[in-house]
Design a protein around this motif. Sequence first.
Motif, PDB file in Angstrom:
ATOM      1  N   GLY A 122       0.832  -1.200   0.000  1.00 37.00           N
ATOM      2  CA  GLY A 122       0.000   0.000   0.000  1.00 37.00           C
ATOM      3  C   GLY A 122       0.867   1.249   0.000  1.00 37.00           C
ATOM      4  O   GLY A 122       2.061   1.198   0.310  1.00 37.00           O
ATOM      5  N   ASP A 123       0.281   2.384  -0.365  1.00 33.17           N
ATOM      6  CA  ASP A 123       1.011   3.653  -0.346  1.00 33.17           C
ATOM      7  C   ASP A 123       1.475   3.963   1.074  1.00 33.17           C
ATOM      8  O   ASP A 123       0.804   3.628   2.046  1.00 33.17           O
ATOM      9  N   LYS A 124       2.628   4.611   1.180  1.00 32.98           N
ATOM     10  CA  LYS A 124       3.197   4.924   2.487  1.00 32.98           C
ATOM     11  C   LYS A 124       3.524   6.412   2.551  1.00 32.98           C
ATOM     12  O   LYS A 124       3.710   7.064   1.530  1.00 32.98           O
ATOM     13  N   ALA A 125       3.596   6.949   3.779  1.00 33.11           N
ATOM     14  CA  ALA A 125       3.935   8.365   3.949  1.00 33.11           C
ATOM     15  C   ALA A 125       4.628   8.580   5.288  1.00 33.11           C
ATOM     16  O   ALA A 125       4.396   7.839   6.241  1.00 33.11           O
ATOM     17  N   THR A 126       5.465   9.597   5.331  1.00 33.74           N
ATOM     18  CA  THR A 126       6.113   9.987   6.580  1.00 33.74           C
ATOM     19  C   THR A 126       5.109  10.784   7.414  1.00 33.74           C
ATOM     20  O   THR A 126       4.080  11.218   6.885  1.00 33.74           O
ATOM     21  N   PRO A 127       5.387  11.021   8.691  1.00 33.84           N
ATOM     22  CA  PRO A 127       4.523  11.924   9.464  1.00 33.84           C
ATOM     23  C   PRO A 127       4.510  13.327   8.837  1.00 33.84           C
ATOM     24  O   PRO A 127       5.451  13.715   8.144  1.00 33.84           O
ATOM     25  N   VAL A 128       3.439  14.067   9.094  1.00 30.26           N
ATOM     26  CA  VAL A 128       3.335  15.451   8.607  1.00 30.26           C
ATOM     27  C   VAL A 128       4.051  16.347   9.611  1.00 30.26           C
ATOM     28  O   VAL A 128       3.757  16.330  10.804  1.00 30.26           O
ATOM     29  N   LYS A 129       4.990  17.122   9.108  1.00 31.09           N
ATOM     30  CA  LYS A 129       5.754  18.050   9.946  1.00 31.09           C
ATOM     31  C   LYS A 129       5.087  19.419   9.867  1.00 31.09           C
ATOM     32  O   LYS A 129       4.839  19.922   8.775  1.00 31.09           O
ATOM     33  N   LEU A 130       4.768  20.004  11.020  1.00 32.01           N
ATOM     34  CA  LEU A 130       4.140  21.324  11.056  1.00 32.01           C
ATOM     35  C   LEU A 130       5.076  22.298  11.772  1.00 32.01           C
ATOM     36  O   LEU A 130       5.477  22.064  12.908  1.00 32.01           O
ATOM     37  N   GLU A 131       5.428  23.377  11.070  1.00 32.25           N
ATOM     38  CA  GLU A 131       6.320  24.396  11.624  1.00 32.25           C
ATOM     39  C   GLU A 131       5.643  25.758  11.548  1.00 32.25           C
ATOM     40  O   GLU A 131       4.942  26.051  10.583  1.00 32.25           O
ATOM     41  N   THR A 132       5.879  26.568  12.559  1.00 32.09           N
ATOM     42  CA  THR A 132       5.351  27.931  12.586  1.00 32.09           C
ATOM     43  C   THR A 132       6.530  28.893  12.506  1.00 32.09           C
ATOM     44  O   THR A 132       7.527  28.722  13.210  1.00 32.09           O
ATOM     45  N   GLN A 133       6.416  29.885  11.649  1.00 30.09           N
ATOM     46  CA  GLN A 133       7.471  30.884  11.466  1.00 30.09           C
ATOM     47  C   GLN A 133       7.892  31.482  12.806  1.00 30.09           C
ATOM     48  O   GLN A 133       7.052  31.785  13.649  1.00 30.09           O
ATOM     49  N   CYS A 134       9.200  31.623  13.015  1.00 30.15           N
ATOM     50  CA  CYS A 134       9.827  32.199  14.216  1.00 30.15           C
ATOM     51  C   CYS A 134       9.760  31.269  15.437  1.00 30.15           C
ATOM     52  O   CYS A 134      10.166  31.665  16.526  1.00 30.15           O
TER      53      CYS A 134
END
Length: 197
Positions: A63-75
């Motif tokens: 099946g298709d695979k994906a890494t975790p979603v990385k969320l970053e906020t400026q500063c």
Amino acid sequence: MIFSVFSRAYKPIIASLVLVSVSGCASYYSHFAMFPAENSSGEPRHVRLSWQSAEYPGWWFAGDKATPVKLETQCSDRVWRLRDDEEASACGEGIRACGEAGRDLVAQTGQPASGSTRCMSINPADPDARIAEIEGKLELLVSCTPAVLAEGEGDDALNLDYLRASSVPYTVYVRKAPRGSMRSRLPEFDESVCDAE
């Protein structure tokens, strides 16, 4: 002699297996989004989401695979990772990131968050949501706020603020590009905004 007969008999089978495995190779993609929002202090910031995926042909066994979603906020030095696997199961189902004791508060109540608090979720209405299935657009719900905005002092201080909590999910449009292509480069934050503050 025996080895020679054995190898001649099995060469077509081995070649077929190699051909099948090569044609079943995945296509690799980078996914990312950048959108304007406010952090918990009400300051205008850009928020960036990014992840990688491997997509297999429909007939292939994997099946298709994906890494975790990385969320970053400026500063901000605080980086969130939203997962859809067992590692994040303590705070629910779907694509989510759990809170950290001492670092997060539940936005609605102001109570301390814990490892069983779902602080962020993608497509929160779908408990079966998977990162590998995200196409074009997603909904991001933020349910926590930072307990402390900074850690340390002077040049060693870390900014721990992040995307402002909202009772309505943010609608985010995602770009997808073949990994390694020019189009797959992540948009960069303007760090001069942080230096000015």
